[in-house]
Write a protein that holds these residues in place. Structure first.
Motif, short mmCIF file in Angstrom:
data_model
loop_
_atom_site.label_atom_id
_atom_site.label_comp_id
_atom_site.label_asym_id
_atom_site.label_seq_id
_atom_site.Cartn_x
_atom_site.Cartn_y
_atom_site.Cartn_z
N MET A 1 39.01 39.61 34.35
CA MET A 1 40.18 39.59 35.18
C MET A 1 41.34 39.05 34.35
O MET A 1 41.25 37.99 33.75
CB MET A 1 39.87 38.72 36.40
CG MET A 1 41.00 38.35 37.24
SD MET A 1 40.50 37.56 38.75
CE MET A 1 40.06 35.96 38.16
N LYS A 2 42.43 39.82 34.34
CA LYS A 2 43.61 39.45 33.56
C LYS A 2 44.85 39.57 34.44
O LYS A 2 44.81 40.18 35.50
CB LYS A 2 43.74 40.37 32.35
CG LYS A 2 42.57 40.28 31.40
CD LYS A 2 42.74 41.24 30.25
CE LYS A 2 41.52 41.18 29.34
NZ LYS A 2 41.61 42.14 28.26
N TYR A 3 45.93 39.00 33.96
CA TYR A 3 47.19 39.03 34.69
C TYR A 3 48.18 39.91 33.94
O TYR A 3 48.32 39.80 32.72
CB TYR A 3 47.75 37.61 34.84
CG TYR A 3 46.84 36.71 35.63
CD1 TYR A 3 46.94 36.64 37.01
CD2 TYR A 3 45.86 35.96 35.00
CE1 TYR A 3 46.10 35.82 37.74
CE2 TYR A 3 45.02 35.14 35.73
CZ TYR A 3 45.15 35.08 37.10
OH TYR A 3 44.30 34.28 37.82
N TYR A 4 48.86 40.78 34.69
CA TYR A 4 49.82 41.70 34.09
C TYR A 4 51.14 41.63 34.84
O TYR A 4 51.17 41.64 36.07
CB TYR A 4 49.30 43.15 34.15
CG TYR A 4 48.03 43.35 33.38
CD1 TYR A 4 48.07 43.62 32.02
CD2 TYR A 4 46.80 43.24 33.99
CE1 TYR A 4 46.91 43.79 31.30
CE2 TYR A 4 45.63 43.41 33.27
CZ TYR A 4 45.69 43.68 31.92
OH TYR A 4 44.53 43.85 31.21
N LYS A 5 52.24 41.54 34.08
CA LYS A 5 53.57 41.59 34.67
C LYS A 5 54.03 43.04 34.56
O LYS A 5 54.15 43.58 33.46
CB LYS A 5 54.54 40.67 33.94
CG LYS A 5 55.91 40.66 34.54
CD LYS A 5 56.82 39.69 33.81
CE LYS A 5 58.21 39.71 34.39
NZ LYS A 5 59.11 38.84 33.64
N VAL A 6 54.27 43.66 35.71
CA VAL A 6 54.64 45.06 35.77
C VAL A 6 56.01 45.16 36.43
O VAL A 6 56.25 44.53 37.46
CB VAL A 6 53.60 45.89 36.56
CG1 VAL A 6 53.90 47.36 36.45
CG2 VAL A 6 52.19 45.60 36.09
N SER A 7 56.91 45.94 35.82
CA SER A 7 58.24 46.10 36.41
C SER A 7 58.76 47.50 36.15
O SER A 7 58.34 48.18 35.23
CB SER A 7 59.21 45.07 35.83
OG SER A 7 59.38 45.26 34.45
N ASN A 8 59.70 47.90 37.00
CA ASN A 8 60.33 49.21 36.89
C ASN A 8 61.75 48.99 36.40
O ASN A 8 62.62 48.60 37.18
CB ASN A 8 60.31 49.90 38.25
CG ASN A 8 60.73 51.34 38.19
OD1 ASN A 8 61.11 51.84 37.15
ND2 ASN A 8 60.66 52.02 39.32
N LYS A 9 61.98 49.20 35.11
CA LYS A 9 63.29 48.96 34.47
C LYS A 9 63.77 47.54 34.68
O LYS A 9 64.95 47.29 34.89
CB LYS A 9 64.33 49.95 34.98
CG LYS A 9 64.24 51.31 34.40
CD LYS A 9 65.48 52.09 34.74
CE LYS A 9 65.48 53.41 34.02
NZ LYS A 9 66.69 54.17 34.25
N GLY A 10 62.86 46.58 34.71
CA GLY A 10 63.24 45.19 34.88
C GLY A 10 63.41 44.76 36.33
O GLY A 10 63.61 43.59 36.61
N PHE A 11 63.33 45.69 37.26
CA PHE A 11 63.44 45.38 38.68
C PHE A 11 62.07 45.48 39.33
O PHE A 11 61.15 46.07 38.78
CB PHE A 11 64.42 46.33 39.38
CG PHE A 11 65.80 46.26 38.82
CD1 PHE A 11 66.64 45.20 39.12
CD2 PHE A 11 66.27 47.25 37.97
CE1 PHE A 11 67.91 45.13 38.60
CE2 PHE A 11 67.54 47.19 37.45
CZ PHE A 11 68.36 46.13 37.75
N ASP A 12 61.93 44.93 40.51
CA ASP A 12 60.66 44.97 41.25
C ASP A 12 59.50 44.45 40.41
O ASP A 12 58.44 45.06 40.35
CB ASP A 12 60.33 46.39 41.72
CG ASP A 12 61.36 46.93 42.70
OD1 ASP A 12 61.88 46.12 43.48
OD2 ASP A 12 61.61 48.14 42.68
N SER A 13 59.71 43.33 39.73
CA SER A 13 58.66 42.76 38.89
C SER A 13 57.59 42.09 39.74
O SER A 13 57.90 41.35 40.67
CB SER A 13 59.24 41.73 37.92
OG SER A 13 60.13 42.35 37.04
#
Length: 86
Positions: A1-13
């Protein structure tokens, strides 16, 4: 289990707990399907579970690690959103 920061062009992170980056990306795409842009615009990076996030600021900031936030949540499903980041 890992943690990922996902965003759409820096928004909705969002920080998502998942088994792999592909799983985190797929979960993120399902969550934002009403605002879907181009998949090429989505950034994903693995973050450490010990990274601290400010969760409250009433007079002074309160920080918790991503692991603490996930452990305190009601649902321990994987994949799942741990926290939304501004």
């Amino acid at each position: 289990m890992k943690y990922y920061k996902v965003s759409n062009k820096g928004f909705d992170s969002k920080v998502i707990v998942a088994s792999s980056d592909y799983e985190a990306l797929g979960f993120y795409l399902m969550e934002i399907d009403d605002q879907l842009g181009f998949v090429d615009d989505i950034d994903i990076e693995e973050v450490d579970g010990e990274e601290k996030v400010e969760i409250s600021c009433i007079g002074y900031p309160i920080y918790k690690t991503l692991e603490q936030i996930y452990q305190e949540s009601e649902f321990w499903e994987v994949p799942n959103i741990v926290v939304e980041v501004e």
